[in-house]
Design an enzyme around this catalytic site. Structure first.
Site, short mmCIF file in Angstrom:
data_model
loop_
_atom_site.label_atom_id
_atom_site.label_comp_id
_atom_site.label_asym_id
_atom_site.label_seq_id
_atom_site.Cartn_x
_atom_site.Cartn_y
_atom_site.Cartn_z
N TYR A 57 46.01 43.71 38.23
CA TYR A 57 45.06 42.60 38.38
C TYR A 57 44.87 41.83 37.07
CZ TYR A 57 44.17 44.15 43.10
OH TYR A 57 44.33 44.47 44.43
N ARG A 60 47.56 39.33 37.33
CA ARG A 60 47.18 38.27 38.28
C ARG A 60 46.20 37.29 37.63
NH1 ARG A 60 50.27 41.23 39.97
NH2 ARG A 60 51.58 39.54 39.21
N VAL A 92 41.43 34.82 45.69
CA VAL A 92 40.64 35.44 44.64
C VAL A 92 40.73 34.68 43.33
CG1 VAL A 92 40.77 37.73 45.68
CG2 VAL A 92 42.54 37.04 44.06
N HIS A 108 37.19 37.64 49.76
CA HIS A 108 37.95 38.80 49.30
C HIS A 108 37.76 39.10 47.81
CE1 HIS A 108 40.82 38.11 52.94
NE2 HIS A 108 39.73 38.79 53.27
N GLY A 174 46.14 26.37 54.70
CA GLY A 174 46.99 27.33 54.01
C GLY A 174 46.78 28.78 54.37
#
Length: 230
Positions: A57, A60, A92, A108, A174
């Site tokens: 993460y 990310r 996110v 989320h 999307g």
């Protein structure tokens, strides 16, 4: 002065993909192809290898920081000039906020936040910074990504349903509408609401929705211009 017309916008990975962020489920370049989903998106994986989860993460988050909002994000933010807009997103990243949208529900979770392992109410803004091993909440628990993993309840769903129910216009952008319960949100739209979905690939659009089978950066600005000029 009459209240502003309400628009509910529901976005998924496709809108961020146009800013260069890889989606999880893409068949060719999806993140799940490189990382076992049962590890990087589960409490089981967190308990097994916290460092691996943090590294995943953190990367990310760095990729998100390097990306920029695209024409679709910017167009959606411009709607706030004339409409009461709620953006509901499965993403996110923070591209909606950076584009200028001020009312965003992240179903989320958010990469820009960390939370306690002991108390899910303890959430901290971390911006683009890494979460490091040994960083703890005020109760002494290791911080984890503020991301909804499999088996955990999604965030803000009640508020999202209310926004969709009250909206005069619904725009879905999307998303494949395959991930539940988020995918059920279009079902809460008013019968007489104006409804649009922008998606390149979709098995079948929700009932009553006009399907725009183009990239978000093309269709969304066109729709926004139409609504702003009405």
């Amino acid at each position: 002065m009459p209240p502003l017309p309400k628009i509910a916008i529901f976005t998924g990975a496709g809108i961020s993909a146009e800013s260069g962020l890889r989606t999880f489920r893409d068949s060719e370049n999806g993140l799940w192809n490189e990382h076992p989903i049962h590890l990087v998106a589960s409490l089981h994986g967190w308990r097994k290898d916290r460092q691996m989860i943090l590294d995943f993460y953190n990367l990310r988050r760095r990729e998100m920081a390097a990306a920029e909002p695209n024409a679709a994000h910017l167009a959606l933010a411009a709607l706030e000039e004339t409409f009461d807009v709620t953006v509901i997103t499965q993403n996110v990243d923070d591209l909606h906020e950076r584009a200028g949208s001020t009312q965003v529900i992240h179903l989320h979770g958010e990469l820009t936040k960390a939370r306690s392992c002991l108390d899910h109410r303890l959430v901290y803004d971390i911006g683009n910074n890494d979460i490091l091993m040994g960083e703890r909440c005020e109760r002494g628990s290791q911080l984890r990504p503020h991301i909804v993993w499999f088996g955990e309840s999604i965030l803000g769903f009640r508020e999202a349903k209310i926004a969709v129910r009250e909206a005069d216009i619904i725009l879905v952008v999307g998303t494949s509408l395959e991930v539940y319960p988020a995918a059920s949100l279009p079902e809460y739209a008013k019968r007489d609401a104006e409804k649009h979905i922008v998606a390149l690939e979709l098995e079948q659009p929700p009932s009553g929705f006009t399907w725009h089978q183009e990239a978000a950066s093309i269709s969304v600005p066109q729709l926004v211009r139409k609504w702003l000029n009405q």
